[in-house]
Design an enzyme around this catalytic site. Structure first.
Site, PDB file in Angstrom:
ATOM      1  N   ALA A  35       0.853  -1.188   0.000  1.00  0.00           N
ATOM      2  CA  ALA A  35       0.000   0.000   0.000  1.00  0.00           C
ATOM      3  C   ALA A  35       0.886   1.234   0.000  1.00  0.00           C
ATOM      4  CB  ALA A  35      -0.928   0.006   1.212  1.00  0.00           C
ATOM      5  N   MET A  36       0.304   2.368  -0.389  1.00  0.00           N
ATOM      6  CA  MET A  36       1.045   3.634  -0.442  1.00  0.00           C
ATOM      7  C   MET A  36       0.150   4.756   0.044  1.00  0.00           C
ATOM      8  SD  MET A  36       3.779   5.261  -1.030  1.00  0.00           S
ATOM      9  CE  MET A  36       4.050   7.037  -0.942  1.00  0.00           C
ATOM     10  N   HIS A  80      -2.448   1.754   9.254  1.00  0.00           N
ATOM     11  CA  HIS A  80      -1.081   2.235   8.992  1.00  0.00           C
ATOM     12  C   HIS A  80      -1.109   3.379   7.977  1.00  0.00           C
ATOM     13  CE1 HIS A  80       3.335   1.364   8.034  1.00  0.00           C
ATOM     14  NE2 HIS A  80       2.962   2.099   6.993  1.00  0.00           N
ATOM     15  N   GLU A  81      -1.799   3.163   6.849  1.00  0.00           N
ATOM     16  CA  GLU A  81      -1.834   4.198   5.808  1.00  0.00           C
ATOM     17  C   GLU A  81      -2.605   5.426   6.268  1.00  0.00           C
ATOM     18  OE1 GLU A  81       0.203   3.675   3.510  1.00  0.00           O
ATOM     19  OE2 GLU A  81       0.492   1.551   3.928  1.00  0.00           O
ATOM     20  N   GLU A  85       7.755   5.379   8.544  1.00  0.00           N
ATOM     21  CA  GLU A  85       7.171   4.044   8.437  1.00  0.00           C
ATOM     22  C   GLU A  85       7.030   3.359   9.794  1.00  0.00           C
ATOM     23  OE1 GLU A  85       5.706   3.116   5.944  1.00  0.00           O
ATOM     24  OE2 GLU A  85       6.485   4.547   4.484  1.00  0.00           O
TER      25      GLU A  85
END
Length: 836
Positions: A255-256, A288-289, A311
């Site tokens: 994912a980004m 997280h994203e 991150e």
């Protein structure tokens, strides 16, 4: 291919400030290229100076600087366009034909084989934005984007900000907040969507039309909304952008965190029944994203040496939020056995590095996207939050976000924000934990008297000779006693560990427990070893008798890591794990233990023991299938392992009936995922043909089906199958998803005689990849295609000869050094396996 250096970025950021970008993309010019026109307005603090802008394209049509058309023959060097004689206020307009990527480096174009629809989507990290539009491609030159896009009629176009279709095929988007170029995002195609809103913010989830039945929008929205509420409290600030879209796409493999338009691999959409652990994993990635929208997008690193903080923080907060705001209450146990395991392995490699790495250029940043950056950093941040206190940690975080919103920061800014509410000087902590490499091992040193009580307890800290740092740790020590068929925590003490040996006087005189556990509750970053008394009790089934999931996870990790380090024989570790598989209270732990069994058998154990151990694992899996509740997560997990470990004639007969949808365990539903797993296993055993696999692909006309078919063909026990798979793996047209599938199937332990000749081809063909301009693809293939099954002297000799080449690409050299070390560990474990 030139990579921007840190010094160049510092110099350029000191010289210019970018005011805004106007980006026009025409996606109707064909299947190979698209038209890109960029207008950039920027200030120059020293008029008359020169700088450069990046645009990596096959055809640069024109560059106009302040009304002057530049002579491309004299100003273009690789992807850099030199801009001379700058004014105080400048405008550059760059017109170009850009190229669609096959390796997800820039703008990707994929065709869905199920319905023939084309889908376009971007990847701008790390320096891939310059493959889409002209830009000053470094994170600390933030600016708003104003995007327009022309697409085929009937398509939907998405970008970072809210947009609308102003005429047929033409889309206009609102100007974004100031963003780094690596966060630019665009997607276009006939996407399926579901929408809602949360506290006034529009939310959308999107996917290819063929994946619409699997979108599970309500579950995704529920996780997202819980994350919104949690993060707005933690960060002390409302969501900072005008909408939040999440789009699921092929060939991503992760994912980004693009602001306002997050991209996910569509393997996060489940075509078949999955365990709740898979849903926990998806929820953690979604969170997280989302955490990045504040920590990473609103406040952004100045340069890539702080990529770890970006991150690691999102990983830490993703797990924390999953535990505290969703139903996934045991996520920290999965963190120990999954993420921390990754980090522990990375930290033991010769290429390990400090968390704060010296990132001299973009290429170095790409190399450090590893278990140190994500997992070790997250574990250390979790430790830091416990050390300064959660209240102080969150207060400092809120001050950090408020002070630096829409700006760029360094680690010093973050630590300064935490020091104020906590009252702690964090410079010594940072020097010890962030600026040194390697992982220490903690093990108990005990003296037990004849009365069964401790005469002394100490904790020994051992650092590897290559990285001899002995750090300060705050750990918990758990004492577990027998209570019927359970082990109950009698006491838990927290102590500070420093130096080589630390006495724990508070335990002197206490009755020795059945199990003594260092790092109970997983408070620090260190390997843990068990004392002899505890290990004996673990051999008798102690771990499943403990109720606390984190304590169980730390114990399982201690067993598995000792086997990998050749300190515990493989057979002992395998017996302990097989006995413990019946404990299915945490399906995430069950999944990881099943995976670990295969590692112990295939990688760490002697080849001559493999078939017998596989048969034992298969038989144990079928016992557990029979004992599991019909339709449960545990049943599904054990069925999958029974498929992967089939080796006897009876196993094969069972697979054939399951493949035909017959005699499946009660409650286990036929599914595409199980069906393809059976096909792949039969291919490994030489019991299915290429023609049969092709027929299966003709039925499953999806990208996932094509990838599963490629995996099965690569798994064929034929020379022709291996040759075809190898050629496809290195074909430039092969997508990342297909490449991952092929690599998983190629190196099978059953096929060593067939694949040995590919060792030399791996070294030659992979080295050639690094001469191109697709570093992400090169690194991916280099790691995934490595001959990991060939744990033998010839492999070491070939790798060592390659490493002797002083001209070897640094990224490839690192891959070879790391994978060679994996073989060294496997060799040591096999030697112990032979002598045990």
């Amino acid at each position: 291919m030139q990579s921007l250096t840190r010094d160049e970025a510092i110099e350029r950021a000191a010289l210019i400030a970018v005011r805004d970008y106007g980006i026009e993309l025409d996606l109707t010019t064909g299947a190979e290229t698209f038209r890109s026109r960029t207008r950039v307005r920027f200030e120059c603090r020293e008029p008359g100076r020169s700088t450069f802008i990046e645009h990596r394209v096959p055809n640069l049509r024109s560059v106009v600087l302040n009304g002057r058309t530049l002579d491309l023959a004299h100003v273009v060097d690789d992807a850099r366009i030199r801009l001379d004689d700058l004014a105080a206020e400048n405008e550059v307009v760059v017109d170009a034909d850009a190229e669609f990527s096959a390796s997800l480096e820039g703008l990707q174009r994929s065709v869905d084989p199920e319905d023939g629809e084309a889908y376009i989507y971007s990847e701008s990290f790390l320096d891939y934005a310059q493959r889409i539009f002209a830009c000053f491609d470094q994170p600390d030159l933030k600016a708003p984007f104003s995007v327009t896009a022309t697409a085929p009629e009937g398509w939907t176009v998405l970008s970072n900000a809210a947009g609308r279709q102003v005429e047929s095929g033409r889309w206009v988007f609102a100007a974004t907040a100031p963003l780094s170029t690596y966060l630019f995002a665009l997607a276009a195609g006939r996407y399926h969507s579901a929408t809602t809103e949360h506290h006034g913010t529009p939310l959308g989830v999107w996917c290819r039309r063929s994946m619409a039945p699997y979108l599970e929008a309500e579950e995704l929205f529920d996780t997202t909304k819980r994350g919104f509420d949690y993060f707005e409290g933690v960060f002390g600030r409302a969501y900072p952008f005008d909408k939040y879209d999440q789009i699921f796409l092929p060939n991503i493999g992760g994912a980004m965190e693009n602001a306002g338009l997050v991209t996910f691999g569509d393997d996060f959409l489940f075509r078949s029944p999955v365990t709740d652990d898979r849903r926990r994993g998806r929820a953690e990635v979604v969170l997280h994203e989302l955490a990045h929208m504040w920590f990473g997008d609103l406040v952004t690193l100045r340069w890539w040496d702080d990529l770890w903080l970006n991150e690691s923080f999102a990983t830490y907060l993703g797990y924390r939020t999953a535990v505290e705001a969703t139903r996934h209450k045991t996520a920290w146990a999965s963190f120990v056995l999954d993420d921390k395991d990754w980090g522990y392995r990375q930290d033991a490699l010769p290429s390990t590095h400090p968390i704060v790495a010296d990132v001299v250029d973009g290429a170095a940043a790409l190399q450090n996207m590893d278990g140190i950056t994500y997992s070790k950093g997250a574990g250390v941040l979790k430790q830091l939050a416990a050390w300064v206190g959660r209240e102080a940690f969150d207060a400092g975080l809120q001050a950090y976000i408020a002070e630096h919103a829409f700006g760029n920061t360094t680690l010093v800014d973050f630590l300064d924000a935490l020091e104020r509410p906590s009252g702690r000087d964090l410079e010594p902590w940072a020097a010890e934990w962030l600026q040194t490499a390697g992982i220490a091992t903690l093990q108990p040193r005990l003296d037990i008297g004849p009365d069964g009580r401790y005469r002394s307890v100490a904790v020994e800290q051992i650092a590897p000779p290559e990285w001899p740092t002995l750090r300060s740790h705050r750990i918990a020590i758990g004492l577990f006693d027998e209570d019927g068929d359970r082990l109950v925590r009698r006491d838990r003490v927290e102590v500070d560990i420093t130096g080589e040996l630390t006495s724990v006087d508070v335990l002197t005189g206490q009755r020795a427990p059945a199990v003594l556990l260092l790092n109970d509750d997983d408070l620090t970053w260190a390997k843990v070893r068990l004392d002899g008394r505890t290990l004996d009790r673990v051999r008798l089934g102690a771990i499943p008798q403990i109720d606390e999931p984190l304590a169980r996870a730390v114990l399982w990790m201690a067993v598995l890591d000792a086997a990998r380090d050749a300190e515990l024989p493989v057979n002992d570790a395998l017996t302990i794990v097989l006995d413990g598989l019946g404990d299915t209270r945490d399906i995430g732990t069950t999944r990881i233990l099943l995976r670990s069994c295969l590692e112990l058998i295939d990688r760490l154990g002697r080849p001559e023991h493999r078939e017998g151990r596989l048969a034992a694992l298969s038989a144990r899996s079928m016992e557990l299938v029979a004992a599991a509740e019909p339709g449960s997560d545990a049943q599904l997990a054990f069925v999958r392992v029974a498929i992967e470990t089939a080796v006897t004639d009876d196993d094969v007969a069972r697979l054939r009936t399951w493949r035909d949808g017959q005699s499946l365990p009660v409650g286990c539903q036929p599914s595409l995922e199980l069906h393809w797993a059976i096909i792949a296993r039969l291919a490994v055993l030489g019991l299915v043909s290429k023609e049969e696999i092709d027929n299966e692909c003709a039925i499953d006309l999806t990208i996932a089906g094509a990838e599963a078919g490629a995996n099965a063909r690569a798994s064929l026990l034929t020379a022709a199958g291996k040759e075809a798979a190898w050629a496809e793996l290195f074909d430039e047209a092969t997508t990342p998803g297909m490449g991952r599938a092929i690599a998983r199937g190629f190196w099978r332990p059953e096929h060593m005689d067939l694949t040995r000749p590919y060792l030399a081809r791996y070294l030659a063909d992979t080295k050639a990849l690094y001469r191109g301009d697709a570093p992400t693809r090169a690194n991916s293939i280099a790691n995934r295609a490595f001959p990991i099954t060939l744990v033998e002297p010839a492999t070491f000799a070939a790798i060592d000869a390659e490493l002797a080449d002083g001209s070897l690409d640094p990224s490839f050299r690192r891959v070879l050094v790391e994978r060679r070390h994996d073989l060294v560990r496997a060799t040591a474990a096999r030697a112990l396996d032979a002598s045990a």
